[in-house]
Each structure stands twice: as structure tokens, then as C-alpha cells.
Design a protein around this motif. Structure first.
Motif, PDB file in Angstrom:
ATOM      1  N   LEU A  85       0.809  -1.215   0.000  1.00 54.14           N
ATOM      2  CA  LEU A  85       0.000   0.000   0.000  1.00 54.14           C
ATOM      3  C   LEU A  85       0.842   1.264   0.000  1.00 54.14           C
ATOM      4  N   ARG A  86       2.091   1.141   0.470  1.00 56.44           N
ATOM      5  CA  ARG A  86       2.933   2.325   0.599  1.00 56.44           C
ATOM      6  C   ARG A  86       3.614   2.646  -0.717  1.00 56.44           C
ATOM      7  N   SER A  87       3.544   3.862  -1.098  1.00 56.57           N
ATOM      8  CA  SER A  87       4.195   4.296  -2.331  1.00 56.57           C
ATOM      9  C   SER A  87       5.684   4.074  -2.240  1.00 56.57           C
ATOM     10  N   GLY A  88       6.240   3.446  -3.277  1.00 53.80           N
ATOM     11  CA  GLY A  88       7.677   3.240  -3.326  1.00 53.80           C
ATOM     12  C   GLY A  88       8.159   2.018  -2.589  1.00 53.80           C
ATOM     13  N   GLU A  89       7.243   1.254  -1.978  1.00 48.10           N
ATOM     14  CA  GLU A  89       7.668   0.065  -1.251  1.00 48.10           C
ATOM     15  C   GLU A  89       7.093  -1.198  -1.874  1.00 48.10           C
ATOM     16  N   HIS A  90       6.865  -1.161  -3.175  1.00 51.77           N
ATOM     17  CA  HIS A  90       6.331  -2.313  -3.867  1.00 51.77           C
ATOM     18  C   HIS A  90       7.341  -3.464  -3.843  1.00 51.77           C
ATOM     19  N   THR A  91       6.894  -4.624  -3.380  1.00 52.29           N
ATOM     20  CA  THR A  91       7.796  -5.771  -3.356  1.00 52.29           C
ATOM     21  C   THR A  91       7.835  -6.402  -4.738  1.00 52.29           C
ATOM     22  N   ASN A 111      -3.817  17.434  11.615  1.00 56.28           N
ATOM     23  CA  ASN A 111      -2.960  16.564  12.424  1.00 56.28           C
ATOM     24  C   ASN A 111      -2.617  15.227  11.779  1.00 56.28           C
ATOM     25  N   GLU A 112      -3.312  14.887  10.694  1.00 53.14           N
ATOM     26  CA  GLU A 112      -3.078  13.599  10.041  1.00 53.14           C
ATOM     27  C   GLU A 112      -2.662  13.830   8.594  1.00 53.14           C
ATOM     28  N   PRO A 113      -1.342  13.907   8.329  1.00 57.19           N
ATOM     29  CA  PRO A 113      -0.850  14.158   6.965  1.00 57.19           C
ATOM     30  C   PRO A 113      -1.338  13.132   5.951  1.00 57.19           C
ATOM     31  N   GLU A 114      -1.494  11.877   6.381  1.00 54.34           N
ATOM     32  CA  GLU A 114      -1.921  10.832   5.452  1.00 54.34           C
ATOM     33  C   GLU A 114      -3.346  11.081   4.970  1.00 54.34           C
ATOM     34  N   ILE A 115      -4.222  11.511   5.874  1.00 54.66           N
ATOM     35  CA  ILE A 115      -5.599  11.831   5.479  1.00 54.66           C
ATOM     36  C   ILE A 115      -5.616  13.014   4.531  1.00 54.66           C
TER      37      ILE A 115
END
Length: 398
Positions: free
Chosen positions: A245-251, A335-339
Motif C-alpha cells: 500500500l505504501r508508495s515506493g515500497e512495492h515488493t 494533524n493527520e498528513p496521510e488523510i
């Protein structure tokens, strides 16, 4: 209180995977390390402890075998585990504590026992011990059979309470996705191609763990003792679906065995009836799926979807931030950068994100089938609470 924190390794793994065999091998090759062993078994008579006692020469003065029977250390026997570990550390006789958990134990609750002070007992194992490594043992010969069985632990007679309704496959996935070292045991019972495919899938499910192939549980003790591998935050974020789900961490894909993964992301809600139909005919090539779904239902809530083999769990995952009062929304965005990063001018944080991991998946077909479950333009304007909704759902008022 001793100033030296005693390191701890926890051995997990489904029934019959070979945990006791691994434990016996390590104890017989520990090179003078003074080890206290805690063995957990669901039966009234601790069979594993009896096996260890008969096959291992533990010194009565330097080692100790503690039996915790008729319960599970991740739930009913947690207080007993706290007390026993505290007692062992205060004796100041041991260099190491090695715990073999029951075959139906989940690693995270056990790990948390060593990561936080217990408010009820007042015991704080963080001051006494250092959780060094979570080890999961997998039976290479039986894994796919257990994975695809569709059976519950209760149906197999492997729980002491009818309230435990977990599926076998869900327990397998929990143990695999939460470990620092994964021992793939009984490798001599699987051919080279099958073993390669299984290891590739396990690596996809848990890319952060070190995978060790073994026969008869023969593993170098240095691979699971004093490794320094455990970190609670890193461990909780290590499953392959979460990294996907994390950008740039595709296995990376394992093309040799056709193992791949992708993330399905859409900004339109699912029609509940069509999504239920999709889940009833789940694509067989998807081995593991996990994520959040936006469903057009009466409740403006996110839904959690978790699939492993034939087991699919689906239900409410909390209110969308966009459904909250404006003042609360502003606070969340501040307070929530991801949101804030995911915020859409029209839909706010509402969206579906589903990670799919499988073997020889037809991504185009899966995405097309899911897209047909989304609301049509004319359905967006209708009253969503009137849509037929066969999905398991909890009606909660904000």
C-alpha cells in the motif's frame, strides 16, 4: 531488580509444524547458554513439555522447563506468562528465555506482553526482558492443504472454547505475517518446484522476515537466539500487503512462479449486492487480499476486507473522516498528513484500496470484475440506504 535484560525468543507455528523439534535441536546445540524454557500447550497434560523433557538433557541447576497448560499464552494464560517470566528473571540464573507457544497462538498479543507494562498486575517486562525474535515455523508439506481447507479451529477440535471461531487459514496468515524469522520446515517432503513456489509466496506475504529452510527442525541456534531482529513497530508494519500500500515500497514480483501483487484503488463506492456477489465467487488465483472498501450503504463507514484462501472477513472499519462534523474534519486534516494527502475535494477520504496477492493472477479480469461492482452514474444519485445489502454489516449511529 536485575539490570541485565534477559533476551527472549518466541516460537510460533501451527500444530504439527515442528516447533518442538526445532526447540529440542536448539537446546541440544546451545553452546553452554543457560536457557529457561516455557512451553505452552492447550491440553491439560503438556505433551510438548514431556517431549522436551525426554529428548533434551536440561541441567537441573542451570536450566528450567516451565509448563503452561490448558490455555493459550496470548489470551487466557497471559497473566501466568507475565508471572513466570518475572520469576525467571528475578532468579538471575538464565542467559536466555525461549518460549514455545501453542499451535493456535497469535504472535502479536504475545509480543505485546513484552512491550508494555501490564496495568493490572503491575509487571513491566520491558524493564526485565528484551524481546529478541519472533519465529514462525511452517510445515512445508501441509501448508497448502491447511491453507485451502476452509475449516475452523473448532471444527478440527483444536480449541477449548466454542467462542473461538477462527479459521485455520486466518491463524496461518497471522503467524506468517508477524515474524522476524520464518523456518520452512520438512523441506525434504516437498519437491524442488513446489518448495520454490511456497517460499516465494511466503516471501510475498512477509517480505521482511528471514526465511530458513530446514529438515527435522535443524536450524543454527544463532539464527533465532540473540538476533536483535525484533522491533514492535517494524514488525506490525512488515506484512507484504501493508508494504504494498505504501508508495515506493512495492515488493518485486517472482516471475518464475507467477507470484505477483497489485493495489486496486477507486474513488467510487461499491454497490453492496454486487460486491457480495463478487466475494461469493472469489477468484481462486488471489491467495491473500487485504484493505479498505467504500460501500454504498446506509452507514457512512469504511469497511475492512481481509481474505486468505477460502476465508473472507468483512465488516465495519470506522467512520470516514469526511463523515464527521466540519470542525473535526479540520482537526484531522491538520494533524493527520496521510488523510490530507488522500483527501478528495468531493469525496474526502472515501475510497477503496485493496491489495491483491496471488499466483498467476489475471489482473485485468479481476479489476474489470471489481469495476462492475462500482456504482453506476445514475446510482450515485439514488438513496444508498435502499440498496439491497447482503453484506455482513453492523448498523451503528454516529
Amino acid at each position: 531488580m536485575t539490570q541485565h535484560k534477559v533476551p527472549v525468543t518466541v516460537l510460533s507455528g501451527y500444530l504439527g509444524s515442528g516447533k518442538t523439534t526445532v526447540l529440542n535441536h536448539v537446546l541440544n546445540n546451545r553452546n553452554g547458554l543457560r536457557v529457561a524454557v516455557i512451553v505452552n500447550d492447550m491440553s491439560e497434560v503438556n505433551i510438548d513439555a514431556a517431549l522436551i523433557r525426554s529428548e533434551t538433557s536440561l541441567s537441573r541447576t542451570e536450566e528450567r522447563l516451565v509448563e503452561l497448560s490448558n490455555g493459550c499464552i496470548c489470551c487466557t494464560l497471559r497473566d501466568d506468562l507475565l508471572i513466570e517470566v518475572q520469576r525467571l528473571v528475578h532468579e538471575e540464573k538464565y542467559d536466555y528465555i525461549l518460549i514455545e507457544s501453542t499451535g493456535i497462538s497469535e504472535p502479536i498479543p504475545v509480543a505485546q506482553t513484552f512491550s508494555y507494562a501490564d496495568p493490572e498486575s503491575g509487571i513491566d517486562l520491558t524493564q526485565l526482558t528484551r524481546l529478541d525474535c519472533l519465529v514462525t515455523v511452517v510445515d512445508a508439506a501441509r501448508f497448502w492443504e491447511d491453507f485451502a481447507s476452509g475449516e475452523t479451529l473448532l471444527e478440527r477440535g483444536e480449541v477449548s472454547s466454542t467462542e473461538d471461531t477462527r479459521d485455520v487459514v486466518d491463524l496461518l496468515i497471522d503467524q506468517i505475517e508477524t515474524c522476524d524469522v520464518l523456518i520452512l520446515n520438512k523441506c525434504d517432503l516437498v519437491d524442488k518446484e513446489g518448495l520454490g513456489e511456497l517460499e516465494a509466496m511466503l516471501r510475498k506475504l512477509q517480505p521482511s522476515a528471514k526465511i530458513i529452510r530446514t529438515v527435522n527442525g535443524k536450524v543454527d541456534p544463532a539464527e533465532i537466539l540473540n538476533t536483535g531482529r525484533f522491533d514492535l513497530i517494524r514488525t506490525s508494519e512488515s506484512p507484504g500487503w501493508l508494504q504494498e500500500l505504501r508508495s515506493g515500497e512495492h515488493t518485486p514480483e517472482t516471475e518464475e512462479y507467477g507470484i505477483s501483487s497489485f493495489v486496486y484503488r477507486r474513488r467510487l463506492p461499491f454497490h453492496p449486492q454486487r460486491l457480495a456477489q463478487f466475494m461469493s465467487q472469489w477468484p481462486e488465483d488471489v491467495v491473500r487480499a487485504k484493505g479498505i472498501a467504500w460501500v454504498a450503504a446506509g452507514e457512512d463507514m469504511a469497511a475492512s476486507l481481509s481474505q486468505a484462501g477460502p476465508s473472507i472477513q468483512f465488516g465495519p472499519a470506522g467512520w470516514w473522516a469526511a463523515s464527521r462534523p466540519e470542525a473535526e474534519q479540520r482537526e484531522l486534516l491538520a494533524n493527520e498528513p496521510e488523510i490530507k494527502r488522500r483527501w478528495d475535494p468531493k469525496w474526502g477520504d472515501r475510497m477503496s484500496e485493496l491489495v491483491m496477492i496471488g499466483i498467476h493472477m489475471n489482473r485485468e479480469n479481476i479489476e474489470s470484475d471489481l469495476d462492475r461492482c462500482l456504482l453506476l452514474p445514475e446510482e450515485l444519485e439514488q438513496n444508498w440506504s435502499e440498496f439491497p445489502n447482503p453484506l455482513p454489516w453492523i448498523s451503528v449511529q454516529p
